[in-house]
Design an enzyme around this catalytic site. Structure first.
Site: not given
Ligand code: AQP
Length: 333
Positions: A117, A199, A202
């Site tokens: 990040k 991965k 969002k």
């Molecule tokens: N690509 C993924 N595959 C499987 N699990 C995933 N998680 C996130 N991306 C994947 C799981 O979703 C839960 C919530 O995630 P989060 O919102 O707390 O944070 P993150 O991992 O940072 O999710 P994003 O979608 O990638 O958000 P942004 O773009 O804002 O950084 C967690 O249990 C995570 O493991």
């Protein structure tokens, strides 16, 4: 109620940093729903974590309500589980501060999410982004959680949570339960459809890389049809076939089929047929969620009632652990 008390505690949270993705759903939220009968489940929208990356306030307010309704639409039932909003429960900020003082700079520096990040938001490498894992440790430890259902990307943060808890317990006695990550066998790491080495996120800037829970069927199908594959033209799970491997993972997670079964099903068929089948399976999995979301988002008063009730319960449970930790470190009443 007696039985309720014997159940193990599950805690997990998700950031309302955009529309919930298929990755969030397969990696985490689907398990949240499945665990509701067997465990005492406590779930949260981690909006305090979300501001570690700059957000536009009006959009953030919308994202919070959308995420709340989307997660409920997946099947979270506030009659069985607690589903609260992190910033409404002040114990989280307080516990995070205490745990910051029991977390080492070196430990936080090693977190791959911080490194990723920081690279992505080089103009805003704020202290909150750095100390994100101690806030997350507090979220989990406040509820004396036994299990934490997350995607594979959160494994390192869970391990650090355990290290912090053990350090604190080593100094002060048994204050925190040592939690255990619960990572699904299938769907733990869903990758971007456009860049299968990253991965699915969002906040992916490439809209075609990410399937959102609320995408209409034709959009979902278009994204799968455009998904990156390879020139091998053979549906098999193998090293170097990251795009196809990812599609097989998604298909397997949604249909319950093994890689072997998927290879047999598409033996002699091209990627076109395979992508259409994956698209159709995902559309059917998400259809009831989108329909339920439409009903929920139209009833803001009901949503408000749900999170207010959960906020109060979360405050009551988490205050017990916070008070204990405050006493242990030497604060006075
Ligand atoms: N690509 C993924 N595959 C499987 N699990 C995933 N998680 C996130 N991306 C994947 C799981 O979703 C839960 C919530 O995630 P989060 O919102 O707390 O944070 P993150 O991992 O940072 O999710 P994003 O979608 O990638 O958000 P942004 O773009 O804002 O950084 C967690 O249990 C995570 O493991």
């Amino acid at each position: 109620m007696e039985n309720e008390q014997k159940k193990q505690v599950v805690f997990s949270a998700i950031q309302p940093s955009g529309t919930i993705t298929l990755g969030n759903y397969l990696g985490a939220v689907r398990n949240w729903v499945r665990m509701q009968d067997e465990y005492n489940c406590i779930y949260a929208l981690a909006d305090m974590h979300t501001i570690t990356v700059r957000q536009e306030p009006a959009q953030m307010r919308k994202n919070i309500l959308d995420a709340y309704a989307s997660i409920m639409a997946c099947g979270i039932d506030v009659e069985k589980s607690i589903f609260f909003i992190q910033s409404h429960v002040h114990t989280h900020a307080e516990m995070a501060w205490i745990l910051n003082c029991y977390t080492q700079f070196g430990e936080l520096s090693r977190m791959t999410q911080f490194k990723d990040k920081s690279a992505k938001h080089a103009d805003n490498i704020n202290a909150g982004l750095f100390t994100y894992p101690s806030l997350m440790a507090g979220d989990i430890l406040l509820y004396q959680a036994d299990k934490v259902p997350v995607g594979a990307d959160q494994k390192q943060h869970i391990e650090l949570t355990c290290d912090i808890a053990k350090r604190f317990n080593g100094l002060y006695g048994n204050v925190f339960k040592i939690p255990e990550g619960f990572i699904p066998k299938n769907g733990a790491r869903v990758m971007s459809l456009q860049n299968p080495l990253n991965k699915m996120s969002k906040s992916d800037e490439n809209a075609n890389g990410c399937v959102h829970l609320l995408d209409p069927p034709e959009v979902i199908m278009k994204k799968f049809k455009r998904a990156v594959t390879d020139s091998d033209a053979c549906v098999r799970y193998a090293e170097g076939k990251d795009g196809v491997n990812n599609l097989m993972t998604i298909y397997g997670a949604v249909t319950g089929k093994t890689y072997d079964e998927i290879e047999k099903e598409f033996d002699g068929k091209g990627y076109g047929d395979f992508k259409t089948a994956v698209g159709e399976a995902v559309i059917e999995e998400l259809r009831p969620i989108r329909e339920r979301y439409e009903q929920l988002i139209a009833d803001k008063a009901y949503l408000e009632d749900c999170y207010h009730k959960s906020d109060e319960l979360a405050l009551r449970i988490s205050s017990r652990t916070l008070n204990k930790a405050m006493k242990k470190v030497g604060f006075i009443k």
